[in-house]
Design a protein around this motif. Structure first.
Motif, mmCIF file in Angstrom:
data_model
loop_
_atom_site.group_PDB
_atom_site.id
_atom_site.type_symbol
_atom_site.label_atom_id
_atom_site.label_comp_id
_atom_site.label_asym_id
_atom_site.label_seq_id
_atom_site.Cartn_x
_atom_site.Cartn_y
_atom_site.Cartn_z
ATOM 1 N N ILE A 172 0.732 -1.247 0.081
ATOM 2 C CA ILE A 172 0.114 -0.121 -0.023
ATOM 3 C C ILE A 172 1.035 1.200 0.105
ATOM 4 O O ILE A 172 0.561 2.404 -0.791
ATOM 5 C CB ILE A 172 -0.855 -0.106 1.228
ATOM 6 N N ALA A 173 1.951 1.305 0.456
ATOM 7 C CA ALA A 173 2.701 2.319 0.567
ATOM 8 C C ALA A 173 3.392 2.805 -0.839
ATOM 9 O O ALA A 173 3.684 3.927 -1.115
ATOM 10 C CB ALA A 173 4.195 2.193 1.595
ATOM 11 N N ARG A 174 3.766 1.681 -1.474
ATOM 12 C CA ARG A 174 4.209 1.963 -3.001
ATOM 13 C C ARG A 174 3.103 2.345 -3.708
ATOM 14 O O ARG A 174 3.187 3.547 -4.452
ATOM 15 C CB ARG A 174 4.859 0.746 -3.594
ATOM 16 N N ALA A 175 1.959 2.069 -3.414
ATOM 17 C CA ALA A 175 0.765 2.536 -4.225
ATOM 18 C C ALA A 175 0.498 4.110 -3.906
ATOM 19 O O ALA A 175 0.300 4.789 -4.666
ATOM 20 C CB ALA A 175 -0.355 1.892 -3.876
ATOM 21 N N LEU A 176 0.737 4.288 -2.584
ATOM 22 C CA LEU A 176 0.561 5.811 -2.043
ATOM 23 C C LEU A 176 1.580 6.686 -2.454
ATOM 24 O O LEU A 176 1.484 7.874 -2.504
ATOM 25 C CB LEU A 176 0.299 5.754 -0.439
#
Length: 485
Positions: free
Chosen positions: A172-176
């Motif tokens: 999720i962090a990379r998507a953000l």
């Protein structure tokens, strides 16, 4: 992040039918609940005296719970549809969530119209268990359980979205976009804004719905076992954390339509930047922490929470609003954009979102909050957000995706009627609040009734404009090809 989009995207033939269902149901329910709002304002203006206080508060509960739930589901459809262009989502999960939501709606509507539950959509503890003879325990249980079922429906979709995002982007962090923001990865300006917004919504709304589930279960236990009385301040914190996060997630889901559709009209891509990623990270943290501004009058609340709520009230909406509004204006500037119902509605939504923050910030000032929070100033500011912000974004989404390129004069004229009515309606609320007209009152003093009558007239214009936009879409929807390509 450079894997080919087509390797992950959900096939158009799989996502089209369920999106059509969400659109059709959402448009019909929006119009029905707008009619309920018109009836309430007419009752406050004494032009519809047949609605007594008991029925008024039932309609108030129906309008509030219905509009929040419908807006949430419609914005979820926006989010799901566009996210499915970048990750592989499961349409069966999305359809199952719709079925669960309809079950929840039946429970909630039955609790209100049959069981006469009338404690408001926020079900503020301990009101559901103290009806003073207006409704029974069963009605309160059905209402609260209906909200719980609706939350489960959302969580199922979010689980599917979260798994799909992790499969595509690794976390999720990379998507953000956090590795790009902090320099651990090079900036990829083609990284979809939709994925960034979806990651933010997942983080905050899973937390918000989880808190809502806790307080709903505690409310149900108290209804069944009255001696089991939870702490009132804890319950209020959980309720307002849930409510505030949920409605903010609704706004941030709906704005994805702006990111995806406006660039097609302007023929310019919406590219991410580090300020864009920083804004979405900031608002992710702020949305989770800003809710104490709803509890400024609860003096037992720790002082640091009130201070935090006060400060974040001024800043929480600014980061994403600035990059989105500024980015939208730069996208449109000298682009030769084609103005039709869809593009006009999306820009109207940006206007409502931007201007709606002004009365919200004013109400967040403690000196103002002391005298205005329990007035109609508050429905004025959240109608600006929802009626002129979220609803036009959803209608713009429906107009573009459901038009099949056949948007006619009726839809374009409907946008003007809708905009005039919506702005006028919000102003009647704000003027009422400035004149200390209380909110949640079924009967108004004679000196206030002209504002109620004007509000009913304005709401009627909103309803007419909505029907002018929605009816052509509904007639074309069965044969529409839902594609943004």
């Amino acid at each position: 992040m450079a894997t080919q989009q087509a390797d992950y995207a959900t096939p158009e033939t799989e996502r089209t039918p369920v999106v059509k269902l969400y659109l059709a149901i959402g448009l019909i329910v929006f119009a029905a609940l707008m009619l309920v709002g018109v009836l309430m304002r007419a009752a406050q203006g004494a032009s519809l005296s047949s609605i007594g206080p008991a029925l008024f508060y039932q309609l108030m509960t129906l309008h509030g719970a219905g509009m929040v739930g419908t807006a949430g589901l419609a914005a979820l459809a926006v989010n799901w549809y566009f996210l499915s262009r970048y990750v592989r989502l499961n349409p069966r999960v999305f359809l199952g969530a719709l079925i669960l939501s309809l079950v929840a709606v039946a429970m909630i509507v039955g609790a209100i119209l049959i069981g006469k539950f009338a404690a408001g959509w926020t079900f503020l503890y301990p009101l559901p268990a103290n009806p003073l003879g207006q409704w029974g325990t069963g009605a309160a249980l059905f209402f609260v359980a209906g909200l719980l079922v609706l939350g489960v429906a959302f969580l199922l979709v979010y689980l599917d979205m979260g798994l799909a995002i992790v499969r595509r982007y690794g976390s999720i962090a990379r998507a953000l976009g956090l590795p790009m923001l902090f320099g651990r990865e090079p900036l990829d300006r083609t990284h979809p804004p939709t994925v960034v917004a979806s990651a933010m919504v997942l983080i905050v709304n899973v937390a918000g719905i989880a808190a809502g589930a806790v307080v709903l279960v505690m409310t149900m236990l108290h209804l069944v076992f009255p001696a089991l009385a939870p702490d009132a301040l804890l319950m209020k914190n959980l309720i307002y954390f849930f409510g505030h996060v949920f409605i903010n997630a609704t706004i941030y889901s709906a704005v994805i339509a702006v990111y995806e559709i406006l660039p097609l009209y302007a023929r310019r891509p919406w590219k991410v930047s580090r300020p864009f990623l920083a804004a979405w990270l900031a608002v992710t943290l702020m949305v989770l922490a800003v809710y104490p501004h709803h509890l400024l009058m609860d003096f037992a609340l720790p002082a640091w929470m009130a201070v935090m709520g006060q400060i974040l009230s001024y800043t929480s909406g600014i980061p994403v609003l600035v990059v989105t509004a500024f980015g939208g204006l730069m996208l449109i500037y000298r682009s030769g954009i084609r103005w039709d119902a869809a593009s006009s509605l999306l820009v109207l939504g940006l206007f409502g979102w931007a201007v709606g923050i002004v009365p919200a910030v004013i109400d967040g000032m403690i000196s103002v909050n002391l005298v205005m929070h329990n007035t109609q100033w508050v429905p004025g500011h959240f109608h600006f957000y929802l009626l002129i912000g979220v609803v036009p974004m959803v209608l713009g989404f429906a107009s573009y995706l459901g038009s099949n390129g056949e948007q006619g004069q009726t839809g374009r004229l409907g946008v003007g009627v809708f905009a005039v009515g919506a702005v006028l309606l919000c102003l009647t609320f704000l003027v009422s609040g400035a004149n200390s007209v209380p909110r949640r009152f079924a009967v108004h003093e004679e000196a206030w009734q002209w504002l109620g009558n004007l509000g009913a007239l304005s709401g009627g214009l909103v309803l007419i404009g909505t029907l002018m936009i929605a009816l052509p879409i509904l007639m074309r929807l069965p044969r529409a090809r839902l594609t943004t390509a």
